[in-house]
Design an enzyme around this catalytic site. Structure first.
Site, PDB file in Angstrom:
ATOM      1  N   ARG A 151      -1.052   4.128  -1.730  1.00 32.36           N
ATOM      2  CA  ARG A 151      -1.509   5.000  -2.817  1.00 32.36           C
ATOM      3  C   ARG A 151      -1.234   6.437  -2.381  1.00 32.36           C
ATOM      4  O   ARG A 151      -1.399   6.775  -1.208  1.00 32.36           O
ATOM      5  CB  ARG A 151      -3.010   4.831  -3.072  1.00 32.36           C
TER       6      ARG A 151
ATOM      7  N   ASP B 161       6.740   5.782  -2.551  1.00 29.12           N
ATOM      8  CA  ASP B 161       6.747   5.081  -3.840  1.00 29.12           C
ATOM      9  C   ASP B 161       5.544   5.491  -4.677  1.00 29.12           C
ATOM     10  O   ASP B 161       5.470   5.179  -5.858  1.00 29.12           O
ATOM     11  CB  ASP B 161       6.727   3.562  -3.602  1.00 29.12           C
TER      12      ASP B 161
ATOM     13  N   GLU C 189       0.811  10.921 -10.678  1.00 27.77           N
ATOM     14  CA  GLU C 189       1.962  10.198 -11.229  1.00 27.77           C
ATOM     15  C   GLU C 189       1.940  10.318 -12.742  1.00 27.77           C
ATOM     16  O   GLU C 189       0.857  10.248 -13.329  1.00 27.77           O
ATOM     17  CB  GLU C 189       1.892   8.721 -10.805  1.00 27.77           C
TER      18      GLU C 189
ATOM     19  N   HIS D 136       6.686   4.339  -8.132  1.00 31.77           N
ATOM     20  CA  HIS D 136       5.613   3.323  -8.043  1.00 31.77           C
ATOM     21  C   HIS D 136       6.109   1.965  -8.547  1.00 31.77           C
ATOM     22  O   HIS D 136       5.550   1.397  -9.490  1.00 31.77           O
ATOM     23  CB  HIS D 136       4.363   3.779  -8.825  1.00 31.77           C
TER      24      HIS D 136
HETATM   25  C1  GLV Z   1       0.268  -1.488  -7.379  1.00 35.35           C
HETATM   26  O1  GLV Z   1       0.256  -0.371  -6.929  1.00 35.35           O
HETATM   27  C2  GLV Z   1      -0.814  -2.407  -7.199  1.00 35.35           C
HETATM   28  O2  GLV Z   1      -1.872  -2.022  -6.690  1.00 35.35           O
HETATM   29  O3  GLV Z   1      -0.649  -3.579  -7.582  1.00 35.35           O
END
Ligand code: GLV
Ligand code: GLV
Length: 333
Positions: free
Chosen positions: A239, A263, A268, A287
């Site tokens: 995150r 990512d 975001e 992401h």
């Molecule tokens: C994506 O970031 C998830 O937590 O599945």
């Protein structure tokens, strides 16, 4: 029939399956529903199928008629789980099914950064190779080799373990940090435990696999970035807020580390003029670590299984707040 609000369009056959148990309402736009919409729907719906971009806070939960929030993600930092438990609301997530996809994407980022794939692609694509006119040069676009280097895995859950396992195929040494030392895993994967500050000091590549919690927010701050080896790389598929972005920009600008592949971001989407994007030694993706057709389908199926189990009065298979069961039994009866 209980009402289910699905906050984004999913695979039609999964929705059809859910429609046998729930009266569905699906938010069919590409953009996420605004908070006000979630708030309104939470007053009408008995269940949510939510995404990580939906803010499911205590304000929403406490005034809602919701009995279950089935999150389509492994992370659930967007949901106030403690508040949900207090209100007898079940929260489920989709662990396990996205481990492989996320681990593979982590390696895609590591290799892209180590071997300068994005830079090299731009060099060819935008005509630089042609303009320079040198077909091959011993010093052109040199990267770093993985063999014999140390990978530092922060958070050795399902994803972190799989990333560590793959590292062994590259003949890397692997150290890990976690709040819990996992001796069996050390044995099984051939990895060593280090306190976080030690891990940062010895790793050539640091990769983050923790959930976002109050304890992990800004875990990688300025002080910790300063501890990293000069020449090391930071990878984040966890995150955004696990890293202090301003400190990271400073670290890159001043050369404390050699690059980053990200990512996930504190905010975001990432704005196109963000200072991170000025660095050639930064690789970014939007992401998408779990974004394979196989995984996204399994995530949808698991979210549906959680909702169906709850409907049938059974404990959902991947319940996050197990304590909730003592407060209220599953089901709408
Ligand atoms: C994506 O970031 C998830 O937590 O599945
Ligand atoms: C997620 O699936 C994790 O535990 O790493």
């Amino acid at each position: 029939m209980p009402k289910l609000f699905v906050t984004r369009e999913l695979f039609p056959d999964v929705l059809e399956r859910l429609a046998k148990y729930y009266e569905l309402e699906v938010w069919d736009r590409y953009k996420e529903p605004p908070y006000e919409v979630l708030l309104r729907k939470s007053r009408e719906a008995d269940a949510f199928l939510s995404l990580l971009t939906d803010r499911i806070d205590c304000n929403l939960l406490s005034g809602s008629r919701l009995r279950i929030v089935a999150q389509y993600a492994v992370g659930f930092d967007n949901v106030d789980v403690k508040c949900a438990t207090e209100h007898g609301i079940y929260v489920t997530n989709t662990p396990g099914v996205l481990t492989e996809a996320t681990a593979e994407h982590t390696w895609a980022l590591i290799l892209s950064l180590a071997r300068r794939i994005v830079e090299a692609d731009h060099y060819v694509r935008w005509g630089e190779w042609w303009r320079v006119g040198t077909a091959w040069h011993p010093l052109m676009l040199l990267g770093v080799e993985l063999e014999g280097k140390t990978l530092g895995v922060v958070g050795i859950g399902r994803i972190g373990s799989r990333v560590a396992e793959i590292a062994k195929a590259f003949r890397m040494r692997v150290v890990y940090y976690d709040v819990e030392r996992k001796r069996e895993l050390e044995e099984k994967l051939g990895i060593e435990y280090r306190e976080l500050d030690d891990l940062l000091a010895v790793s050539d590549i640091v990769t983050l696999h923790t959930p976002l919690t109050p304890e992990t927010r800004y875990l990688i701050n300025e002080e910790r970035l300063r501890r990293m080896k000069r020449g090391s790389l930071l990878i984040n598929t966890a995150r955004g807020a696990v890293v202090d972005t301003n400190a990271l920009v400073k670290a890159l600008r001043e050369g404390w580390i050699a690059g980053a592949a990200l990512d996930v971001f504190e905010r975001e989407p990432l704005e196109p003029n963000h200072p991170l994007l000025a660095f050639k030694n930064v690789v970014v993706t939007p992401h998408i670590a779990s974004a394979t057709s196989e995984t996204r389908r399994r995530m949808a199926e698991l979210a549906a299984e959680n909702l169906i189990a709850f409907y049938e009065g059974k404990e959902p298979p991947t319940l996050v707040n197990k304590e909730v069961v003592r407060r209220r039994s599953p089901g709408f009866g």
